[in-house]
Write a protein that holds these residues in place. Structure first.
Motif, PDB file in Angstrom:
ATOM      1  N   LEU A 273       2.862  29.879 -28.243  1.00  0.00           N
ATOM      2  CA  LEU A 273       1.593  29.887 -27.959  1.00  0.00           C
ATOM      3  C   LEU A 273       0.546  30.100 -28.822  1.00  0.00           C
ATOM      4  CD1 LEU A 273      -0.965  29.934 -25.769  1.00  0.00           C
ATOM      5  CD2 LEU A 273      -0.234  32.195 -25.143  1.00  0.00           C
TER       6      LEU A 273
ATOM      7  N   SER B  22      -4.417  38.732 -28.061  1.00  0.00           N
ATOM      8  CA  SER B  22      -5.512  37.781 -27.539  1.00  0.00           C
ATOM      9  C   SER B  22      -6.559  37.649 -28.629  1.00  0.00           C
ATOM     10  CB  SER B  22      -6.188  38.268 -26.363  1.00  0.00           C
ATOM     11  OG  SER B  22      -6.439  39.316 -26.495  1.00  0.00           O
TER      12      SER B  22
ATOM     13  N   SER C 212       1.592  37.657 -17.043  1.00  0.00           N
ATOM     14  CA  SER C 212       2.033  36.392 -17.075  1.00  0.00           C
ATOM     15  C   SER C 212       3.063  36.415 -15.807  1.00  0.00           C
ATOM     16  CB  SER C 212       2.170  35.729 -18.089  1.00  0.00           C
ATOM     17  OG  SER C 212       1.426  35.760 -19.107  1.00  0.00           O
TER      18      SER C 212
ATOM     19  N   SER D  29     -11.516  36.036 -22.407  1.00  0.00           N
ATOM     20  CA  SER D  29     -10.138  36.059 -23.502  1.00  0.00           C
ATOM     21  C   SER D  29     -10.385  37.339 -23.958  1.00  0.00           C
ATOM     22  CB  SER D  29     -10.506  35.435 -24.666  1.00  0.00           C
ATOM     23  OG  SER D  29     -11.793  35.585 -25.374  1.00  0.00           O
TER      24      SER D  29
ATOM     25  N   TRP E 292      -2.825  33.697 -18.442  1.00  0.00           N
ATOM     26  CA  TRP E 292      -2.738  32.480 -17.920  1.00  0.00           C
ATOM     27  C   TRP E 292      -2.286  31.203 -18.683  1.00  0.00           C
ATOM     28  CZ3 TRP E 292      -8.591  32.358 -16.061  1.00  0.00           C
ATOM     29  CH2 TRP E 292      -8.624  33.246 -15.081  1.00  0.00           C
ATOM     30  N   LEU E 293      -2.631  31.222 -20.254  1.00  0.00           N
ATOM     31  CA  LEU E 293      -2.020  30.227 -21.131  1.00  0.00           C
ATOM     32  C   LEU E 293      -0.514  30.512 -21.346  1.00  0.00           C
ATOM     33  CD1 LEU E 293      -4.877  30.229 -23.618  1.00  0.00           C
ATOM     34  CD2 LEU E 293      -4.240  28.382 -21.880  1.00  0.00           C
TER      35      LEU E 293
END
Length: 507
Positions: free
Chosen positions: A84, A131, A43, A171, A65-66
């Protein structure tokens, strides 16, 4: 009035989850693991505009990305990951609600299932920054429309399926294969049960084409980076880790591990190239025998992990199989059983962790409600039985939330102690690779691994010098050979009850 009460009950689910999350967050604010560090580092590469460095075949990109958005807002990467995870937990609950609605359960069954899932999601989101919860949430999103009766007749069905399949892939690499397997199973079932067979076949074909085209947006960049066509390097590395030759598996990790790029803090940011070659069960008789041994170990392990969600998990799954053969709601049960099976089938070849199977926590709850609806006709008796069954799903997450409190606080405390000494540059250690991966991230150092104890003195000295190691952490004080090699060029800089830090002497 009834509708209003239902809305209030549904609204209480996310509020309960958020309240509990914020209540327990102080006890988990330092929980982080080497996987989390790698996702954070990717990130940070995106945030700094280093897109070529951020492309990674081992770690799929969606979570990073998130996370980039949250780091941009909150600045602190570890806290950002927690925030998150909070939102991913809400996404999981929303999609689980979609699954329960698609199964046409009564409102009481839906709300009790959601309240139960809150504790599970709380555990998943607080205790492991990864994830896996995102992948589980996307599988639930996929099932929330796949379970609908006339799904193949819906407008935009093809686009929905392909897009969610692509999101599953980015993902987690395993999501690519899960979607291929489950959607194919779904299409076969629909092909058999419907008269419009040509329409089903055409929609399946178009969905697969669109899914592959979308997936190429990630397949092409990683294939170019690693100079081979691949959907991800995760499987190759993980499979190599469980090969028949233990010495070959161990060999890279007894030496210094080069970092994949200048912005990485350890080799774990991309271990894709640790093993040049993988292995196959058809390589030799010994390899085939080794694969059989892994299966004999992993099948019971799989059942143990499934049973960790509830003591009734295996009974629930066995009941679902039984009613599938008795033709009671066969299509729905088939889709759910397929999802349970495909979520773990690939890992049978290597190894499991419970987090790989998190989606099954939700699916087993749904199956238990489904089975009680078939078995118990009296509403009062059915609701009492449901409360008893769902109570068993609270034990594991509640117990683990309690036992995991203040996880990795000791690493953060070590960082707080060390940061005043200005430790920077390249680090290594004699052991405790996971601990040091996290500590080196906090210190913004480059960690070259735990090496020295299983190689010759000459190799050790050469690797220390070649990689310009500035600080060497010793956890095992009894290892005098390492210290004798380091003594001419290193001196004790810091010592505490956990470790001793040797610093290179300026020559």
């Amino acid at each position: 009035m009834k509708k209003r009460n239902e809305i209030l009950f549904l609204a209480s689910v996310p509020f309960l989850y958020i309240a509990l999350f914020m209540l327990f967050l102080p006890f988990f604010k330092h929980q982080i693991n080497p996987d989390s560090i790698s996702l954070i580092n990717i990130s940070l590469k995106y945030l700094h505009g280093e897109f070529s460095l951020a492309v990674n075949g081992y770690w799929p990109p969606l979570i990073s990305w998130l996370l980039t958005i949250f780091i941009f807002i909150f600045k602190n990467p570890v806290f950002s990951f927690k925030m998150l995870s909070l939102f991913i937990g809400l996404f999981a609950l929303y999609n689980f609600y979609g699954v329960l609605k698609a199964l046409k359960f009564e409102f009481f069954q839906i709300i009790i299932s959601l309240y139960t899932a809150v504790i599970g999601v709380l555990y998943f989101s607080l205790t492991i920054a990864s994830s896996d919860l995102l992948t589980a949430s996307l599988i639930l999103a996929y099932l929330s429309f796949a379970l609908r009766e006339d799904v193949f007749e819906e407008r935009n069905f093809i686009i929905k399926a392909a897009v969610i399949g692509f999101l599953l892939y980015i993902s987690k690499t395993y999501g690519f294969f899960f979607f291929l397997a489950h959607f194919t199973t779904m299409a076969i079932i629909e092909f058999i049960r419907r008269r419009e067979k040509k329409s089903v076949a055409l929609k399946y074909l178009v969905t697969m084409i669109l899914f592959i085209l979308l997936s190429l947006m990630w397949i092409i960049p990683i294939s170019m980076k690693y100079h081979t066509i691949t959907v991800g390097t995760t499987g190759k590395y993980n499979y190599a880790c469980y090969g028949p030759d233990e010495e070959k598996i161990r060999e890279p990790y007894i030496h210094a591990l080069p970092l994949p790029d200048s912005m990485s803090t350890s080799n774990w940011d991309d271990p894709s190239l640790v093993y040049n070659e993988s292995w196959s069960p058809i390589d030799s008789k010994e390899s085939f025998t080794h694969q059989l041994k892994l299966l004999r170990k992993n099948i019971p392990w799989y059942f143990d992990l499934m049973n960790s969600f509830s003591y009734l998990s295996l009974l629930i799954f066995a009941g679902a199989l039984l009613f599938f053969f008795k033709k009671r709601r066969r299509r729905i049960i088939a889709y759910l059983i397929a999802a349970v099976f495909y979520s773990g089938a690939g890992y049978l070849m290597i190894a499991f962790e419970q987090r790989y199977l998190w989606v099954n926590y939700f699916l087993l709850i749904a199956l238990s409600v489904l089975l009680l609806n078939i078995l118990v006709k009296n509403i009062k008796h059915r609701n009492i039985a449901l409360l008893f069954v769902l109570a068993t799903f609270l034990l594991m997450p509640a117990k683990n939330i309690y036992s995991d409190m203040n996880a990795n606080k000791d690493i953060y405390d070590s960082y707080q102690e060390l940061k005043q000494y200005g430790i920077s540059g390249n680090t290594a250690s004699d052991s405790n690779r996971g601990y040091m991966t996290i500590l080196s991230f906090y210190l913004n150092c480059s960690y070259y691994g735990a090496f020295g104890r299983n190689i010759s003195s000459d190799e050790f000295k050469a690797e220390i010098d070649e990689n310009k190691i500035e600080y060497y952490f010793i956890f095992e004080e009894s290892d005098s050979i390492l210290q004798s090699v380091l003594n001419p060029n290193f001196e004790t800089y810091i010592q505490n009850q956990k470790f001793r830090v040797l610093k290179r002497i300026n020559e």
